[in-house]
Design an enzyme around this catalytic site. Structure first.
Site, short mmCIF file in Angstrom:
data_model
loop_
_atom_site.label_atom_id
_atom_site.label_comp_id
_atom_site.label_asym_id
_atom_site.label_seq_id
_atom_site.Cartn_x
_atom_site.Cartn_y
_atom_site.Cartn_z
N SER A 79 -58.04 -23.44 71.52
CA SER A 79 -58.69 -23.74 72.79
C SER A 79 -60.19 -23.63 72.62
CB SER A 79 -58.22 -22.77 73.88
OG SER A 79 -59.01 -22.90 75.05
N TYR A 124 -56.33 -14.31 77.57
CA TYR A 124 -56.11 -15.66 77.04
C TYR A 124 -57.15 -15.99 75.99
CZ TYR A 124 -55.69 -20.77 77.02
OH TYR A 124 -55.54 -22.07 76.64
#
Length: 676
Positions: A553, A566
Site C-alpha cells: 500500500s 494498517y
C-alpha cells in the site's frame, strides 16, 4: 433432421459416454446428397468429423464436408503406402463449400467404406481385444463372422482401402476390430451404425467380464496398497513439486493428480511395472501419454524423502531411455526430439500425476492413461497384453502430419503453463488480479476466507481447468499449508503467488486495541510471511523459478491519520519484499511489491466499514470517497482493481524477467508516497 444434424446427434450420444470412446478420440461420418449451388444438381457428399474435434461436443463447424466422387477418385492416383501422407493434402481438393474443419487422417476410412454411416471409436473393451496377443482368434470367438479382424496398420489411406475391401468381402459383417487400435462399425442408417457400434463395444465388455481371470494384474504386492485417503493426498502434495519439476525439465508443464481406485489398484499389483514398461497402444493414447510412464518402484510405505531422491534418479534414467528410443528410430526426415520428460508419473499407494501444456491437456492425458489401464486389464484378463511395436509408436509420435498439427497450434499466451495463487481473491483487487492472470493463460487458485465466494469467482473465471476456489485463513499456518497442498494437487505446483489478503480498521492510536493490532498484523504481516514461506518451499523444490508479489500500500510509506495498525502492517509487508528478494534470488524467484492508493470499487475492505471510516476522517460522503482519492493525486484518476491487476501481470510477465525487490506505485501519483 438433415444428414449433418443427424450425424452430430449420433456423435454427441456416442461421445458422451466414456465407455464408447475417449476425449477427442474417434470419428464418425455420414453420406448423403445435397444440391450443388453451382449446377443446381444433386451431389453426393461425405460429412465426417474433422481433425482435432471431440465427438461429445461436436458441432457443425467441426465437420469436414467433401465431394464423395472426388474423394473416391483419389484411389486412382494413390501413390502407395510409402507416400500415403500426401493424400491428406489431397483431401483439401475434395472439399465442398467453405468453412468447416480440416479433414483428418481417417477421412479415407469413412469415404471408401461402402456404407452410408460409419463410426470409428476407441472403446476400452474394443482396444482390449485389439491389443490381446491372440486378438484375431478372440474376435472370431466373441463375434463370429459379424466382426472382422484387421491387422495393425497406421491410420491413413491404405487402412481405408483395407477396411473397404474387408467390408466388400464380408457382407454379413457389421464392423471390424483394428489390431492395436480400436473398432470401426457401419450401417445403412445412422441408427443402424450406432446400434452396431454399441453392440461391438458392449459384447466385448460382457465377454471380458465373464471370461477374465480373477486377478488380471497378478497378485497384490506387499506394501503397495493404497494409503488411507488423507495420508496419500498429503504425500501426493509433498511429492508434487518434485514431480512437476521432473516433467518440466525441457518445457514447463501444468499437472493433474488422480488417485482413483482404478489407478491405485493397478499400482498395487505385481504386473504393473511390466505393463507400464510396455506402454500404451492406441495412437490416441500414447500421443498424449508418451510411449511409457515413469513409475516409482518403491512401496507406498517409502518416506517422502526416499521417494524424492529416487524419483530424481529415475528421471535421469527416463530421459536417457527416451533419447535412446528417439535415436533408435529417427532418420534424417524425423522432426526434432520434442522433450525427454515423462507426461505420466505413477506412484504406488498414492496415485498418478499427468502433465500437459494446460490443465485440460494434463487432465485428458491422465484420462487416457486410465483408458490404457482398462485396456491392459481386459487384454491380460483374457490373454496377454501385446501393444503395437515401439517402431510403430515412433512413426506416429514423430509423424510429419502430427508435427504439422502441432505447428498449426496458436502461440501460447504469456502466462501459459504458469500456476498462480492469489489470496483474498474473491473480490476487489484479488479477483481482478485472478481474472487478468487467467486471461493471460495462467491457471489460478483463488483463496479466500469465504469458500462460497471463492468458488463462485473461480466458476466465473473459467471453471476447474482454469481456476479453482479454496477456503484459507492466511493467519493460520496449518490452513496455509492445506491451501498450498490443494493448489499443487489442482495444477501440479505453483509458480506465481500474490499476497493480497488484507483488512483494515480505521481507528486513531488511542482507539486501536491490542486485538485490532493483532488482527491486522496476523492477516497481512504474518499471513504474507506464512504464505510466502509455504510457497517458497514448493518453488524451490520445483526448480522452475517463480514470482511472489505483495499487494502492499502507499500507506507503507505515507503516514496518514487513524490507521496505525494498517500502515504498520503494510510497512512490514513492504520490507518482506526486500528481504525475500535478497534470499530467494539464488533460486530464480523474483519478489516484488505493488503500492496502491485507496481502491474503493469492488473492495471488500472498503465495503466492510473501512470506507465509511475513511470518508469520516476526510469529511466526505462515502459514495464520493473514490473521487476524493482521485483528486488528491497528481493524475486526478481513481485507482481501480484492474489497475493493480495490470501491474501484477507486468511484474510477472515476459518483459520484467530481471526485476526483483521493486515496489511499483499504482496510486495515480501521490507525491508523499514516492519511493525516493
Amino acid at each position: 433432421m438433415t444428414t449433418a444434424e443427424d450425424l452430430i446427434a449420433r456423435s454427441n450420444r456416442l461421445g458422451a459416454d466414456p465407455k464408447n470412446t475417449n476425449y477427442a478420440g474417434g470419428n464418425t461420418s455420414a453420406k448423403g446428397t445435397a444440391t450443388d449451388p453451382v449446377t443446381g444438381q444433386d451431389v453426393e457428399l461425405l460429412w465426417v468429423k474433422g481433425s482435432g474435434g471431440d465427438l461429445g461436443t461436436l458441432t457443425e463447424s467441426g465437420l469436414a464436408v467433401l465431394r464423395l466422387d472426388r474423394m473416391r477418385a483419389l484411389v486412382d492416383v494413390y501413390p502407395g503406402v510409402e507416400r500415403e501422407d500426401e493424400m491428406v493434402a489431397a483431401f483439401d481438393y475434395c472439399l465442398h463449400g467453405k468453412g468447416g474443419a480440416a479433414p483428418s487422417i481417417d477421412t479415407a476410412m469413412h469415404g471408401l467404406v461402402d456404407a452410408a454411416h460409419v463410426d470409428h471409436l476407441h472403446p476400452d473393451s474394443g482396444i482390449a481385444i485389439a491389443t490381446a496377443a491372440d486378438g484375431e482368434a478372440l474376435t472370431t470367438t466373441i463375434f463370429g463372422d459379424q466382426v472382422v479382424w484387421v491387422p495393425w496398420r497406421r491410420p491413413g489411406f491404405q487402412l481405408g482401402l483395407d477396411i473397404a475391401e474387408i467390408k466388400a468381402k464380408n457382407p454379413q459383417a457389421v464392423g471390424c476390430i483394428l489390431g492395436g487400435h480400436g473398432i470401426t462399425a457401419w450401417g445403412d442408417t445412422s441408427e443402424e451404425a450406432e446400434k452396431n457400434s454399441l453392440w461391438i463395444i458392449d459384447t466385448a465388455a460382457a465377454y471380458i467380464e465373464e471370461h477374465s481371470k480373477a486377478e488380471p494384474f497378478g497378485p497384490a504386492l506387499e506394501g503397495y496398497a493404497a494409503l488411507p485417503e488423507q495420508e496419500r493426498r498429503t504425500k501426493a502434495a509433498a511429492l508434487a513439486p518434485t514431480i512437476r519439476g521432473i516433467a518440466s525439465a525441457d518445457q514447463p508443464m501444468v499437472g493433474h493428480f488422480d488417485d482413483s481406485e482404478v489407478v491405485l489398484d493397478f499400482l498395487a499389483h505385481e504386473a504393473h511395472s511390466r505393463l507400464a514398461e510396455l506402454g500404451t497402444s492406441c495412437p490416441d493414447h500414447f500421443l498424449r501419454t508418451k510411449v511409457k510412464p515413469l513409475v516409482l518402484d518403491l512401496p507406498a510405505t517409502a518416506t517422502v524423502e526416499e521417494s524424492v531422491a529416487h524419483l530424481k534418479e529415475l528421471a535421469t534414467t527416463y530421459r536417457e531411455d527416451y533419447q535412446a528410443y528417439y535415436d533408435r528410430h529417427a532418420d534424417e526426415n524425423s522432426p526434432a526430439i520434442r522433450g525427454k520428460d515423462p507426461l505420466i508419473v505413477l506412484v504406488p499407494g498414492v496415485g498418478m500425476f499427468s502433465f500437459g501444456r494446460n490443465k485440460q491437456t494434463a487432465r485428458v492425458a491422465g484420462e487416457f492413461y486410465i483408458n490404457a489401464i482398462n485396456v491392459m486389464r481386459g487384454a491380460e484378463g483374457l490373454s496377454t497384453y501385446a501393444p503395437i511395436d515401439e517402431s510403430e509408436k515412433f512413426r506416429i509420435e514423430y509423424w510429419a502430419l502430427e508435427e504439422a498439427k502441432l505447428q498449426r497450434m496458436p502461440a501460447p499466451k504469456p502466462l501459459a503453463t504458469r500456476v498462480a495463487l492469489v489470496t483474498g481473491a474473491a473480490s476487489g483487487i484479488g479477483k481482478a488480479t485472478a481474472k487478468r492472470l487467467a486471461a493471460e493463460g495462467a491457471c489460478v487458485v483463488i483463496a479466500d476466507l469465504d469458500l462460497a465466494k471463492a468458488e463462485a469467482a473461480a466458476a466465473e473465471i473459467g471453471g476447474p481447468d482454469v481456476a479453482v476456489g479454496l477456503a484459507a485463513d492466511v493467519s493460520d499456518e496449518a490452513a496455509v499449508q492445506s491451501m498450498l497442498d490443494a493448489a499443487v494437487l489442482a495444477f501440479g505446483g505453483v509458480d506465481l503467488v500474490v499476497n493480497n489478503a488484507g483488512l483494515s480498521l480505521s481507528k486513531s492510536l488511542l482507539e486501536t486495541t491490542e486485538r485490532d493490532w493483532d488482527l491486522q498484523h496476523d492477516v497481512m504481516a504474518k499471513g504474507s510471511f506464512l504464505v510466502s514461506k509455504a510457497a517458497a518451499k514448493v518453488l524451490i523444490e520445483q526448480e522452475m523459478g517463480g514470482d511472489i508479489v505483495y499487494i502492499s500500500s502507499k500507506n507503507s510509506l505515507f503516514a496518514g491519520p487513524n490507521n496505525v495498525a494498517y500502515g504498520a502492517a503494510k510497512a512490514d509487508q513492504a520490507h518482506q519484499v526486500r528481504l525475500l528478494a535478497a534470499e530467494l534470488g539464488e533460486h530464480g524467484i523474483k519478489v516484488n511489491g505493488i503500492n496502491p492508493d485507496g481502491v474503493v470499487q469492488g473492495s471488500g475492505i472498503f465495503a466492510g466499514g473501512w470506507g465509511a471510516k475513511r470518508a469520516e476522517v476526510y469529511g466526505v460522503k462515502e459514495e464520493e470517497l473514490g473521487k476524493f482519492y482521485a483528486q488528491r493525486t497528481l493524475l486526478k484518476r481513481e485507482v481501480l482493481p484492474e489497475n493493480i491487476a495490470n501491474a501484477v501481470f507486468v511484474l510477472c510477465g515476459p518483459d520484467l524477467t530481471h526485476t526483483t525487490g521493486l515496489h511499483v506505485p499504482v496510486d495515480a501519483g501521490v507525491a508523499a508516497a514516492f519511493l525516493r
